[in-house]
Design a protein around this motif. Structure first.
Motif, mmCIF file in Angstrom:
data_model
loop_
_atom_site.group_PDB
_atom_site.id
_atom_site.type_symbol
_atom_site.label_atom_id
_atom_site.label_comp_id
_atom_site.label_asym_id
_atom_site.label_seq_id
_atom_site.Cartn_x
_atom_site.Cartn_y
_atom_site.Cartn_z
ATOM 1 N N ALA A 31 3.054 7.914 -1.060
ATOM 2 C CA ALA A 31 2.967 8.621 0.290
ATOM 3 C C ALA A 31 1.580 9.419 0.466
ATOM 4 O O ALA A 31 1.631 10.495 1.348
ATOM 5 C CB ALA A 31 3.976 9.757 0.472
ATOM 6 N N LEU A 64 -0.966 4.742 2.789
ATOM 7 C CA LEU A 64 0.375 4.897 2.492
ATOM 8 C C LEU A 64 1.033 3.260 2.458
ATOM 9 O O LEU A 64 0.526 2.574 3.372
ATOM 10 C CB LEU A 64 1.327 5.519 3.500
ATOM 11 C CG LEU A 64 1.222 7.058 3.138
ATOM 12 C CD1 LEU A 64 0.048 7.599 3.751
ATOM 13 C CD2 LEU A 64 2.267 7.901 4.074
ATOM 14 N N LEU A 158 6.021 16.310 8.453
ATOM 15 C CA LEU A 158 6.473 15.875 6.977
ATOM 16 C C LEU A 158 7.498 16.669 6.168
ATOM 17 O O LEU A 158 8.251 16.120 5.462
ATOM 18 C CB LEU A 158 5.043 15.574 6.346
ATOM 19 C CG LEU A 158 4.092 14.660 6.898
ATOM 20 C CD1 LEU A 158 2.873 14.720 6.016
ATOM 21 C CD2 LEU A 158 4.819 13.502 7.232
ATOM 22 N N VAL A 185 4.748 9.906 13.893
ATOM 23 C CA VAL A 185 4.641 9.719 12.648
ATOM 24 C C VAL A 185 3.613 8.253 12.404
ATOM 25 O O VAL A 185 2.875 8.212 11.655
ATOM 26 C CB VAL A 185 5.976 9.638 12.092
ATOM 27 C CG1 VAL A 185 5.842 8.802 10.619
ATOM 28 C CG2 VAL A 185 6.490 10.917 11.974
ATOM 29 N N LEU A 189 0.495 8.597 10.415
ATOM 30 C CA LEU A 189 0.681 7.834 8.932
ATOM 31 C C LEU A 189 0.551 6.473 8.938
ATOM 32 O O LEU A 189 0.148 5.945 7.898
ATOM 33 C CB LEU A 189 2.112 8.331 8.463
ATOM 34 C CG LEU A 189 2.365 9.920 8.172
ATOM 35 C CD1 LEU A 189 3.424 10.148 7.487
ATOM 36 C CD2 LEU A 189 0.899 10.684 7.900
ATOM 37 N N TYR A 196 8.665 6.739 5.440
ATOM 38 C CA TYR A 196 7.828 7.976 4.968
ATOM 39 C C TYR A 196 8.857 8.500 4.028
ATOM 40 O O TYR A 196 8.620 8.791 2.914
ATOM 41 C CB TYR A 196 7.301 8.859 5.970
ATOM 42 C CG TYR A 196 6.780 9.907 5.339
ATOM 43 C CD1 TYR A 196 5.835 10.051 4.702
ATOM 44 C CD2 TYR A 196 7.562 11.122 5.131
ATOM 45 C CE1 TYR A 196 5.110 11.147 3.925
ATOM 46 C CE2 TYR A 196 7.003 12.324 4.524
ATOM 47 C CZ TYR A 196 5.631 12.385 3.821
ATOM 48 O OH TYR A 196 5.381 13.443 3.359
#
Length: 260
Positions: A31, A64, A158, A185, A189, A196
């Motif tokens: 992550a 990620l 997060l 998100v 990300l 996640y």
């Protein structure tokens, strides 16, 4: 570590892949955004289960990812490994973590300002010199990009996702719809909220597994229960799906005491 960097840098360390077969290392799902800079020889990186994905990189930056990668470093197996929190990508590198998600790229292509970092690190004579050089480059990046970064909302998002196994509950805590949360998100990300959460649970389990192995009591059932898995079998299935091997196989190959 500089106090200014602490909110964005998860880890900065020297590494040694050890005397195994040409310095092979399994890059587990993470992550975080990672930067790997070999001391001398370039890295060879391939994604597990992706034939023809092997690439040769002088220094690698990865976002990620939910699958394992194989890192091979023939010759000198030492280098520098840097991990950033998702918000650290924007504040220090000048791009969202989403731009790197599920991929690995040449550091010089992604962050031109760091193009000469591998050569500069190779010229250093000691780890303190290397560490200081990396910190100076990160601080320079923070000076360039930090003013434009507003990590407070991402941190809150997060934290909400990490604090529950249910995406809807996280959305409720944040006062937004599940659809809005998912879009935010993904944009930041490059993964879904559920992905996640899956990464966070995997990393938590990995940390507990390593700690238990160091203490000489790698009880998989206990690690599974503490990390939110239904049982040991569930934990093993998830680990195999994400790491490409069982927890026991990973400990045997790369657990505490297996690498320099």
């Amino acid at each position: 570590m500089s106090a200014a960097l602490a909110p964005f840098v998860v880890g900065l360390a020297a590494y040694d892949l050890g005397p195994g077969l040409a310095g092979v290392h399994r890059g587990l799902p993470s992550a975080t955004v990672s930067i790997t800079i070999p001391e001398q020889d370039p890295l060879e990186i391939a994604w597990a289960g992706r034939p023809g994905s092997r690439r040769r990189l002088r220094a690698a930056v990865a976002g990620l990812h939910l699958e394992a990668a194989e890192l091979r470093q023939p010759g000198c197996t030492r280098g520098v490994w840097l991990t950033l929190s998702p918000v650290g990508a924007g504040a220090l590198l000048g791009l969202p973590a989403a731009a790197l998600a599920g991929d690995v790229a040449e550091l010089a292509d992604v962050v031109p300002a760091m193009a000469d970092l591998p050569e500069r690190l190779a010229a250093c004579r000691s780890w303190p010199e290397r560490r200081a050089l990396v910190e100076r480059r990160l601080l320079a990046g923070l000076a360039r990009h930090g003013a434009r970064a507003d990590p407070s909302r991402t941190r809150a998002t997060l934290a909400a996702l990490s604090g529950t196994a249910r995406v809807q509950e996280a959305a409720d805590r944040l006062g937004c719809s599940r659809r809005h949360l998912s879009g935010a998100v993904r944009a930041e990300l490059g993964v879904t909220p559920k992905e996640y959460q899956r990464l966070v649970r995997f990393e938590t389990a990995r940390g507990r597994l390593v700690a238990a192995a160091r203490a000489g009591r790698a009880d998989l059932a206990a690690v599974a229960a503490a990390s939110g898995f239904a049982d040991q079998a569930h934990f093993t299935r998830e680990w195999r799906a994400m790491a490409g091997c069982t927890p026991t196989e990973w400990l045997r190959a790369e657990g505490p005491g297996r690498r320099g």
